[in-house]
Write a protein that holds these residues in place. Sequence first.
Motif, PDB file in Angstrom:
ATOM      1  N   ALA A 413       0.829  -1.199   0.000  1.00  0.00           N
ATOM      2  CA  ALA A 413       0.000   0.000   0.000  1.00  0.00           C
ATOM      3  C   ALA A 413       0.866   1.253   0.000  1.00  0.00           C
ATOM      4  CB  ALA A 413      -0.895   0.014   1.233  1.00  0.00           C
ATOM      5  N   ARG A 414       0.380   2.277  -0.664  1.00  0.00           N
ATOM      6  CA  ARG A 414       0.981   3.612  -0.550  1.00  0.00           C
ATOM      7  C   ARG A 414      -0.082   4.529   0.016  1.00  0.00           C
ATOM      8  NH1 ARG A 414       5.814   4.715  -2.629  1.00  0.00           N
ATOM      9  NH2 ARG A 414       5.600   6.964  -2.454  1.00  0.00           N
ATOM     10  N   GLU A 415       0.397   5.541   0.740  1.00  0.00           N
ATOM     11  CA  GLU A 415      -0.553   6.445   1.345  1.00  0.00           C
ATOM     12  C   GLU A 415      -0.523   7.788   0.606  1.00  0.00           C
ATOM     13  OE1 GLU A 415       0.250   7.203   5.403  1.00  0.00           O
ATOM     14  OE2 GLU A 415      -1.729   8.065   5.759  1.00  0.00           O
ATOM     15  N   PHE A 416      -1.704   8.409   0.496  1.00  0.00           N
ATOM     16  CA  PHE A 416      -1.810   9.664  -0.246  1.00  0.00           C
ATOM     17  C   PHE A 416      -2.543  10.703   0.565  1.00  0.00           C
ATOM     18  CE2 PHE A 416      -1.400   6.269  -3.232  1.00  0.00           C
ATOM     19  CZ  PHE A 416      -0.564   6.770  -4.228  1.00  0.00           C
ATOM     20  N   LYS A 417      -2.198  11.958   0.307  1.00  0.00           N
ATOM     21  CA  LYS A 417      -2.952  13.050   0.912  1.00  0.00           C
ATOM     22  C   LYS A 417      -3.187  14.083  -0.176  1.00  0.00           C
ATOM     23  CE  LYS A 417      -2.813  16.530   4.484  1.00  0.00           C
ATOM     24  NZ  LYS A 417      -2.175  16.967   5.712  1.00  0.00           N
ATOM     25  N   ASN A 418      -4.453  14.271  -0.534  1.00  0.00           N
ATOM     26  CA  ASN A 418      -4.776  15.184  -1.630  1.00  0.00           C
ATOM     27  C   ASN A 418      -5.618  16.349  -1.147  1.00  0.00           C
ATOM     28  OD1 ASN A 418      -3.489  13.303  -3.129  1.00  0.00           O
ATOM     29  ND2 ASN A 418      -5.225  12.792  -4.437  1.00  0.00           N
ATOM     30  N   TYR A 419      -5.300  17.516  -1.643  1.00  0.00           N
ATOM     31  CA  TYR A 419      -6.099  18.693  -1.331  1.00  0.00           C
ATOM     32  C   TYR A 419      -7.184  18.864  -2.375  1.00  0.00           C
ATOM     33  CZ  TYR A 419      -2.721  19.843   2.211  1.00  0.00           C
ATOM     34  OH  TYR A 419      -1.934  19.805   3.326  1.00  0.00           O
ATOM     35  N   MET A 420      -8.306  19.414  -1.928  1.00  0.00           N
ATOM     36  CA  MET A 420      -9.448  19.512  -2.824  1.00  0.00           C
ATOM     37  C   MET A 420      -9.328  20.716  -3.753  1.00  0.00           C
ATOM     38  SD  MET A 420     -13.392  19.861  -1.699  1.00  0.00           S
ATOM     39  CE  MET A 420     -14.729  19.791  -2.866  1.00  0.00           C
ATOM     40  N   LEU A 421      -8.800  21.816  -3.224  1.00  0.00           N
ATOM     41  CA  LEU A 421      -8.793  23.059  -3.988  1.00  0.00           C
ATOM     42  C   LEU A 421      -7.376  23.437  -4.393  1.00  0.00           C
ATOM     43  CD1 LEU A 421     -11.181  25.041  -1.639  1.00  0.00           C
ATOM     44  CD2 LEU A 421     -11.763  23.842  -3.754  1.00  0.00           C
ATOM     45  N   PRO A 422      -7.264  24.160  -5.514  1.00  0.00           N
ATOM     46  CA  PRO A 422      -5.937  24.644  -5.898  1.00  0.00           C
ATOM     47  C   PRO A 422      -5.394  25.598  -4.841  1.00  0.00           C
ATOM     48  CG  PRO A 422      -7.509  24.941  -7.689  1.00  0.00           C
ATOM     49  CD  PRO A 422      -8.293  24.539  -6.492  1.00  0.00           C
ATOM     50  N   ILE A 423      -4.085  25.601  -4.702  1.00  0.00           N
ATOM     51  CA  ILE A 423      -3.431  26.422  -3.693  1.00  0.00           C
ATOM     52  C   ILE A 423      -2.474  27.366  -4.400  1.00  0.00           C
ATOM     53  CG2 ILE A 423      -1.829  26.364  -1.739  1.00  0.00           C
ATOM     54  CD1 ILE A 423      -2.932  23.460  -1.282  1.00  0.00           C
ATOM     55  N   GLU A 424      -2.464  28.623  -3.959  1.00  0.00           N
ATOM     56  CA  GLU A 424      -1.617  29.609  -4.624  1.00  0.00           C
ATOM     57  C   GLU A 424      -0.204  29.563  -4.075  1.00  0.00           C
ATOM     58  OE1 GLU A 424      -1.551  34.326  -4.771  1.00  0.00           O
ATOM     59  OE2 GLU A 424      -0.259  33.045  -3.565  1.00  0.00           O
ATOM     60  N   GLN A 425       0.747  29.674  -4.966  1.00  0.00           N
ATOM     61  CA  GLN A 425       2.123  29.837  -4.518  1.00  0.00           C
ATOM     62  C   GLN A 425       2.838  30.722  -5.498  1.00  0.00           C
ATOM     63  OE1 GLN A 425       4.443  26.364  -3.596  1.00  0.00           O
ATOM     64  NE2 GLN A 425       4.576  27.163  -1.514  1.00  0.00           N
ATOM     65  N   GLY A 426       3.347  31.849  -5.013  1.00  0.00           N
ATOM     66  CA  GLY A 426       4.057  32.789  -5.865  1.00  0.00           C
ATOM     67  C   GLY A 426       3.209  33.251  -7.042  1.00  0.00           C
ATOM     68  N   VAL A 450      -2.815  24.403 -12.457  1.00  0.00           N
ATOM     69  CA  VAL A 450      -4.172  24.486 -13.008  1.00  0.00           C
ATOM     70  C   VAL A 450      -4.193  25.548 -14.104  1.00  0.00           C
ATOM     71  CG1 VAL A 450      -5.194  23.740 -10.851  1.00  0.00           C
ATOM     72  CG2 VAL A 450      -4.978  26.170 -11.310  1.00  0.00           C
ATOM     73  N   ASP A 451      -5.085  25.360 -15.049  1.00  0.00           N
ATOM     74  CA  ASP A 451      -5.135  26.304 -16.172  1.00  0.00           C
ATOM     75  C   ASP A 451      -6.012  27.503 -15.834  1.00  0.00           C
ATOM     76  OD1 ASP A 451      -7.699  25.308 -16.336  1.00  0.00           O
ATOM     77  OD2 ASP A 451      -7.141  23.783 -17.822  1.00  0.00           O
ATOM     78  N   ASP A 452      -6.291  28.324 -16.824  1.00  0.00           N
ATOM     79  CA  ASP A 452      -7.038  29.547 -16.565  1.00  0.00           C
ATOM     80  C   ASP A 452      -8.417  29.276 -15.976  1.00  0.00           C
ATOM     81  OD1 ASP A 452      -4.864  30.758 -17.542  1.00  0.00           O
ATOM     82  OD2 ASP A 452      -5.708  31.253 -19.514  1.00  0.00           O
ATOM     83  N   ASP A 453      -8.982  28.111 -16.277  1.00  0.00           N
ATOM     84  CA  ASP A 453     -10.305  27.782 -15.739  1.00  0.00           C
ATOM     85  C   ASP A 453     -10.211  27.200 -14.326  1.00  0.00           C
ATOM     86  OD1 ASP A 453     -11.078  28.429 -18.256  1.00  0.00           O
ATOM     87  OD2 ASP A 453     -11.148  26.342 -18.962  1.00  0.00           O
ATOM     88  N   GLY A 454      -8.988  27.118 -13.800  1.00  0.00           N
ATOM     89  CA  GLY A 454      -8.837  26.524 -12.476  1.00  0.00           C
ATOM     90  C   GLY A 454      -8.911  25.014 -12.498  1.00  0.00           C
ATOM     91  N   SER A 455      -8.784  24.405 -13.661  1.00  0.00           N
ATOM     92  CA  SER A 455      -8.883  22.942 -13.683  1.00  0.00           C
ATOM     93  C   SER A 455      -7.564  22.326 -14.133  1.00  0.00           C
ATOM     94  CB  SER A 455     -10.023  22.507 -14.599  1.00  0.00           C
ATOM     95  OG  SER A 455      -9.510  22.091 -15.844  1.00  0.00           O
TER      96      SER A 455
END
Lengths: 687, 381
Positions: A413-426, A450-455
């Motif tokens: 097994a591998r463990e994952f942690k995913n965020y739901m929303l895009p996060i801003e950096q710089g 993420v692209d201009d549509d946030g996806s």
Amino acid sequence: MQRSTSKGLFELFSSMRFAISLLTVLAIASVIGTVVKQNEPFNAYLNQFGPFWFPIFEKLGLYAVYNAGWFLVILAFLVLSTGLCIARQTAPMLREMRGFREHAREVSLRQFAHQAELPGGLPLGEQQARVAAYLAQQGFKARSDQREDGVLLAAKQGSASRAGYFLAHGAIVLICLGGLLDGNLPLKVQMWLGGKQTTGGNQLIADIPESARLGEDNRSYRGNVFIPEGRAANVAVVSLDDGILIQELPFTISLKKFHIDHYENGMPKRFASDIIVTDDATGESFEHTIEVNRPLEYRGVTMYQSSFDDGGSLLKIAGRNLAAGSQAPVLEIEGRVGETLQLNHPRFNYALELTGFTPFNVEDMGEGARAAEGAEGFTRHLGSGARATDDGRELRNIGPSFTFKLRDEAGQAREFKNYMLPIEQGGRWYLYTGTRATQAEAFRFLRLPVDDDGSIDTWFALRDIVFDPARRDELARRFAHTSFGDGEDTAELRKRLIETAVNTLMLFGEKGYESIGTFIEKGVPQAERERAADVFVKILQGLVWEAWQMTREQTGQAPLAIDEPRAAYLRDAIAALSDSLFYEAPLFMQLTGYEQVQASVLQVTRSPGKPLVYIGSLLLVLGVFAMLYIRERRLFVLLKHDGNGLVTLSSNRKAIDVDETFERHAAALRGLLDPAAPAPEATPRGQ
Amino acid sequence: MELAHPARSPSGVLRNRDLFDWLYALALVAGAGLALVRYGAFMDIYDDLILLLHVPVLIAIGWYWKPFRSFLAAVAGLSLASIWLYQGDLARAEQVFFLKYLISSQTAIMWMSALYFMATGAYWLGLLARSEFGEKTGSTLVWIGTAMGTAGLFARWYESYLVGPEIGHIPISNLYEVFVLFSLITALLYLYYELRYGTRRMGAFVMVVISAAVAFLLWYAFSRGAHEIQPLIPALQSYWMKVHVPTNFIGYGAFALSAMVGVAYLLVERGILASRLPAPRVLEDVMYKAIAIGFAFFTIATILGALWAAEAWGTYWQWDPKETWALIVWLNYAAWLHMRLTKGLRGTMLAWWAVVGLLVTTFAFLGVNMFLSGLHSYGNL
Ligand code: HEM
């Protein structure tokens, strides 16, 4: 012979040297449990110590030192030794406390460290009256003994110091006994006598056999009750060794709501559970709110807010295929935290274990403090203790995240942690997904731009083209075409570029930047490496840009013109493409929706030893202060018919203030008995 | 050597008071009364009780140890001035000169740090040059530094409420704050022994450990920004904290002091500075007195900690690393006291043991937070 051995043992165990050794040994033994983490799952120890040491340490009880037999034996010795010490000291101490030693002979008085001659000259009766008055006024109790050559006044004060000895040492015995009642031992004895046995942790409560259940009549336990919101529980889970026992409670606890309040800066402010307690016997029920530091006691059981967990939040997930070149549809998944789902897909046989969900994640997204130097740096630390506004920290709620494990057919097994929303950096936005192989590691994050549509659709479309061997040639051709046009004169250049581009794609498709790096290191002389790397990067950028235009063509969108934000996206996209080759999962799981359900974990305890421990603690404090601060002093004043008298002092502790006290009393007495001195009424009191 | 003799019989205690003693007592009673009348509405029964208990305790300390009266008066003056200058507005810390450069909490703590460093230098100068002036300067600097630091903590307490009413709390809740507390308590204990034994010669040694604490404090503030007021996490929102932490630090402070005196003892025994430092029997006595008071308070502190744990975590004792190390420290000094009781074990051995005791204590105080994980979550470095 026999008698002398037991007497010897008695003397040894009750001796001060033995006490010192015991205290030291106990201190050292206690260290072990702070170095080896206690009461972890056995698997964790197996990982940490390896198969050779694991069983040895288990035998030594190092995973639960303070309940290990040898540790309890040391404690028992402390109790035994203290007990014997008390037994041995009782008679002499009581004698000391009561007695005045008024029959002490002059020769023995002359052995004392503190002694001084007193002037003669006054009639004995007068001397005795003056000394007696002085002793009383100084807070001494005295007794006199007439003897042939005069009179001995034996005075003492501070005998309560000895009572302190009984209080403090008796308290230790009390506390140890109380602690024993509240420890694991009663449970172990019950298991042994009642044929109880622990059982494995992961099964339904209803399936747990009678042999692992403890009845309501159990008087000493500590367990956890896990209650999701809107549900109820009437048993607690008691962890022991590497298994669990179920403790039945005399009431049912239902959780209406669990609260977490936060301060503005994201730190937790309050954990509270709104519960309803229903008595199983009478059916009576009442509501109550339990908070940290505000427990509830009911029917002899105390309930504490101990921790919290996810109570089975509903998660909606989109699974996106990461297998190279596939254009597989997005997989729609729905499940609750705590569940294990079988991914029903012809390509992957994975079990998806949903392990956790957090609706808020407050992180410091600032760039760090601007380094201020010299005087300015210093003055920034003057003023109030409130947080500086320009300290470079920026706490932000970056939205929900969830954790899961993907287990393959081999059980890995591998463990994952995913965020739901895009996060801003710089100034740029990314979707973060973390992965790790074992609990001990930190998550390594892959960030998808993420692209201009946030996806992240664009990135996946790029990935499909760039990593698809079937489309390598087409991509390379288009790239060469864009670079050099169609002209005959550039045909040779185009051909060479196509070759290079295909090679680049092949290399990049293996291990991303890493394989390109290896390639350069092997094939290019040192001096030209930097330039070669530049060329590769330029080609890659051109290729991915071309792929981007291809995706737009496919969906009928107009081609783009390059500008700085798009160039930045391109760089991020390539970096993510390269990193994604190390992601080690067939799917990227994106959280698309959720309904949160929380659960509260209450600790429930019955501790019959508590009163003993508390009383013991009180006595301990009284005893320690009495021993250390009530000073036992004995003053002996020997007055004689003819000639000089003698004053001596003894104390059960050696310290400078004993010398000082003696000097003071001796000087006062010398003054009092001086025939030339005025009448005693004039002696100052106190000082 | 001249030892101060406090009065003994109860009637003597009252009879031997001077005017300043009575004024001091009156001021304390009036202050507490005023606080009760004006702010009683904000206080619960525990607050009332603790306030009232402070009056006799502080009166007793001030009567028994005279310089404490002026010290407390200075602290009260500085703290009230700070509060008055703030006028309920945190931003004034940057605008008002006296706040910015004298008695806002951070500035006052900086003053404390600077004064302690200077005092250390003065004591050493005094010791090496046999200069009474140096020693006297050292002691004055420690007194002023301690007053500044204490007032700084009071100002910080007030400031925390200005940051936000729900954030306000007594400033003993994180590693930064307790390091200030540690320095202050150790300094006060030392100042007491200085008068009691009539020698300033131990200052050079004791101030070394205080300076080390201050150096750590400054590093912690400058490189980690640890001086910022933070709200209390739920586990710390308890009355027990207010009594447990200060009691504990009387223990730590006293143990640190005894260790430094132990160092002095070991040097004197080897003939180093022997003609300058107090006689070994004096050093040994201070060591014993410090360990005795440290042990007594550490006993109370550990018990208070257990009572708190019983309320917050559901068990009075669960062998959490911090608890276990507190026990180790306690057993260590219990062993030390017993050693001293048995004849023959004296001097060198005890001094070494006291020095090693400081290592154990430091580990319990700092090392556990740095190297071991557990429930005592505050103050990870
Ligand atoms: C955790 C265990 C113990 C603690 C905390 C403890 C604490 C103390 C303290 C604080 C003192 C006073 C020391 C002084 O005045 O300098 C003392 C004295 C004493 N202790 Fe212990 N003790 C413990 C165990 C023992 C044991 C196991 C023995 C016996 C073998 C023992 C025998 C004595 C004796 C004989 C005294 C002297 C009493 C007197 O002369 O008044 N102690 N103890």
